[in-house]
Design a protein around this motif. Structure first.
Motif, short mmCIF file in Angstrom:
data_model
loop_
_atom_site.label_atom_id
_atom_site.label_comp_id
_atom_site.label_asym_id
_atom_site.label_seq_id
_atom_site.Cartn_x
_atom_site.Cartn_y
_atom_site.Cartn_z
N THR A 54 -112.81 -5.15 73.79
CA THR A 54 -114.14 -5.75 73.95
C THR A 54 -114.53 -6.57 72.73
OG1 THR A 54 -115.37 -3.85 73.04
CG2 THR A 54 -114.90 -3.83 75.43
N ARG A 55 -113.87 -6.35 71.61
CA ARG A 55 -114.12 -7.11 70.39
C ARG A 55 -113.03 -8.16 70.14
NH1 ARG A 55 -117.77 -5.91 66.91
NH2 ARG A 55 -119.10 -4.12 67.20
N GLY A 56 -112.15 -8.35 71.10
CA GLY A 56 -111.09 -9.33 70.94
C GLY A 56 -109.98 -8.87 70.01
N LEU A 57 -109.84 -7.55 69.87
CA LEU A 57 -108.83 -6.99 68.98
C LEU A 57 -107.83 -6.13 69.74
CD1 LEU A 57 -110.99 -5.66 65.99
CD2 LEU A 57 -109.19 -7.38 65.84
N GLN A 58 -106.63 -6.10 69.24
CA GLN A 58 -105.66 -5.12 69.70
C GLN A 58 -105.68 -3.97 68.69
OE1 GLN A 58 -101.81 -6.58 70.95
NE2 GLN A 58 -102.66 -8.62 71.26
N LEU A 59 -105.24 -2.81 69.14
CA LEU A 59 -105.26 -1.63 68.28
C LEU A 59 -104.51 -1.87 66.97
CD1 LEU A 59 -106.03 1.30 67.83
CD2 LEU A 59 -104.10 1.98 69.23
N TRP A 60 -103.33 -2.49 67.04
CA TRP A 60 -102.54 -2.74 65.82
C TRP A 60 -103.26 -3.69 64.89
CZ3 TRP A 60 -101.15 -7.59 64.47
CH2 TRP A 60 -101.08 -8.55 65.47
N GLU A 61 -104.03 -4.64 65.45
CA GLU A 61 -104.76 -5.58 64.60
C GLU A 61 -105.84 -4.85 63.80
OE1 GLU A 61 -104.73 -9.83 66.88
OE2 GLU A 61 -105.83 -8.21 67.87
N ILE A 64 -104.32 -2.85 60.86
CA ILE A 64 -104.03 -3.64 59.65
C ILE A 64 -105.32 -4.10 58.98
CG2 ILE A 64 -103.03 -5.79 58.77
CD1 ILE A 64 -100.76 -5.38 60.82
N LEU A 65 -106.25 -4.65 59.77
CA LEU A 65 -107.50 -5.12 59.19
C LEU A 65 -108.28 -3.96 58.56
CD1 LEU A 65 -108.67 -7.60 61.99
CD2 LEU A 65 -107.49 -8.15 59.85
N GLY A 66 -108.31 -2.84 59.24
CA GLY A 66 -109.00 -1.67 58.72
C GLY A 66 -108.36 -1.13 57.45
N THR A 67 -107.03 -1.16 57.41
CA THR A 67 -106.31 -0.72 56.20
C THR A 67 -106.69 -1.60 55.03
OG1 THR A 67 -104.48 0.16 57.51
CG2 THR A 67 -104.02 -0.34 55.20
N LEU A 68 -106.73 -2.90 55.25
CA LEU A 68 -107.14 -3.82 54.18
C LEU A 68 -108.60 -3.60 53.79
CD1 LEU A 68 -105.30 -7.00 55.47
CD2 LEU A 68 -104.81 -5.80 53.32
N LEU A 69 -109.47 -3.39 54.76
CA LEU A 69 -110.89 -3.20 54.48
C LEU A 69 -111.13 -1.93 53.67
CD1 LEU A 69 -113.81 -4.19 54.91
CD2 LEU A 69 -113.84 -2.82 57.01
N ARG A 70 -110.50 -0.84 54.07
CA ARG A 70 -110.75 0.42 53.35
C ARG A 70 -110.06 0.47 51.99
NH1 ARG A 70 -107.09 2.52 57.43
NH2 ARG A 70 -105.28 3.36 56.34
N SER A 71 -109.18 -0.52 51.71
CA SER A 71 -108.56 -0.58 50.38
C SER A 71 -109.57 -1.04 49.33
CB SER A 71 -107.34 -1.51 50.38
OG SER A 71 -107.73 -2.87 50.45
N GLY A 72 -110.71 -1.59 49.79
CA GLY A 72 -111.76 -2.04 48.87
C GLY A 72 -111.46 -3.41 48.28
N PRO A 73 -112.46 -3.99 47.63
CA PRO A 73 -112.27 -5.31 47.03
C PRO A 73 -111.06 -5.32 46.11
CG PRO A 73 -114.57 -4.65 46.91
CD PRO A 73 -113.79 -3.45 47.38
N PRO A 74 -110.26 -6.33 46.12
CA PRO A 74 -110.41 -7.61 46.82
C PRO A 74 -109.83 -7.62 48.24
CG PRO A 74 -108.52 -7.72 45.37
CD PRO A 74 -109.11 -6.34 45.21
N ASN A 95 -94.17 -9.72 61.58
CA ASN A 95 -94.60 -10.35 62.83
C ASN A 95 -96.10 -10.20 63.02
OD1 ASN A 95 -95.23 -9.84 65.92
ND2 ASN A 95 -93.55 -11.31 65.78
N ARG A 96 -96.63 -9.03 62.73
CA ARG A 96 -98.06 -8.79 62.90
C ARG A 96 -98.88 -9.60 61.91
NH1 ARG A 96 -98.14 -2.36 64.52
NH2 ARG A 96 -96.92 -2.68 66.43
N ASP A 124 -112.71 -13.68 55.02
CA ASP A 124 -114.10 -13.33 55.34
C ASP A 124 -114.23 -13.03 56.83
OD1 ASP A 124 -114.86 -13.59 52.70
OD2 ASP A 124 -115.66 -15.62 52.94
N ALA A 125 -113.58 -13.83 57.67
CA ALA A 125 -113.65 -13.60 59.12
C ALA A 125 -112.99 -12.28 59.50
CB ALA A 125 -112.97 -14.76 59.86
N GLY A 126 -111.88 -11.96 58.86
CA GLY A 126 -111.20 -10.69 59.13
C GLY A 126 -112.04 -9.52 58.67
N ARG A 127 -112.67 -9.67 57.53
CA ARG A 127 -113.53 -8.59 57.01
C ARG A 127 -114.73 -8.38 57.92
NH1 ARG A 127 -116.98 -8.61 51.48
NH2 ARG A 127 -117.90 -6.56 51.78
N GLU A 128 -115.33 -9.45 58.36
CA GLU A 128 -116.48 -9.36 59.26
C GLU A 128 -116.09 -8.69 60.57
OE1 GLU A 128 -119.24 -12.52 61.64
OE2 GLU A 128 -118.91 -12.93 59.51
N LEU A 129 -114.95 -9.07 61.11
CA LEU A 129 -114.48 -8.49 62.38
C LEU A 129 -114.18 -7.00 62.22
CD1 LEU A 129 -113.69 -8.99 65.33
CD2 LEU A 129 -111.41 -9.64 64.52
N ALA A 130 -113.45 -6.63 61.18
CA ALA A 130 -113.11 -5.22 60.96
C ALA A 130 -114.35 -4.39 60.65
CB ALA A 130 -112.10 -5.10 59.81
#
Length: 180
Positions: A54-61, A64-74, A95-96, A124-130
């Motif tokens: 419903t958010r235009g995401l696949q689980l694997w996406e 990865i995005l969540g892993t990057l987000l929870r790693s904190g800045p940067p 590939n992903r 920024d778009a990836g962070r906003e989406l995640a």
């Protein structure tokens, strides 16, 4: 329904009853745990996959995005760190990442301090989406676990941690420290 209340039987109870009838010489009790874990994983994954769609995401996406987000800045990790944080091969991660780069949700660049390493950074778009997806994801998981009390959830989490550690699971980057 030999070993359970017929009103509270699940699909696994039905299968176990069949095994007991067909092979009374065998104890199918390990199937009671493993089959339920497998079924629960499939049912939970379907719900979670549908939610992310419903958010235009696949689980694997989101993984990865969540892993990057929870790693904190940067919001940057090496490709190797992403492999360690997931259960996929480096080829699958490549590939992903390619697909996420194409969607402009992450960038990929050579690590200036180690030319053999690749840095993956959340855009920024990836962070906003995640960031937008995580609250809904947690609400969904709470709803999916609503049949269990808080105490049941805590106990189940502890038992599953014990099982995972016994199966060799560990925190990324430190094989001696179990992941909480």
């Amino acid at each position: 329904m030999a070993q359970h209340d017929a009103d509270k039987a699940d699909n696994v109870d039905w299968r176990l009853d069949q095994w007991r009838a067909e092979r009374p010489d065998l104890d199918p009790s390990p199937m009671a745990v493993v089959a339920r874990l497998q079924r629960a994983c499939r049912l939970l994954e379907r719900e979670i996959r549908d939610h992310f769609a419903t958010r235009g995401l696949q689980l694997w996406e989101f993984d990865i995005l969540g892993t990057l987000l929870r790693s904190g800045p940067p919001y940057r990790l090496t490709a190797k760190q992403l492999v360690e944080a997931s259960m996929v091969t480096s080829g699958a991660i490549t590939n992903r990442i390619d697909r996420l780069v194409a969607r402009e949700l992450v960038t990929r660049e050579t690590d200036p301090t180690n030319r053999r390493s690749v840095l993956i950074t959340l855009t920024d778009a990836g962070r906003e989406l995640a960031d937008g997806a995580v609250a809904g994801h947690l609400a969904l998981e709470a709803r999916l676990l609503a049949e269990l009390t808080d105490q049941d959830q805590h106990q189940l989490a502890g038992l599953l941690r014990q099982l995972l550690i016994g199966l060799g699971d560990h925190a990324p980057g430190n094989p001696l420290t179990p992941d909480d």
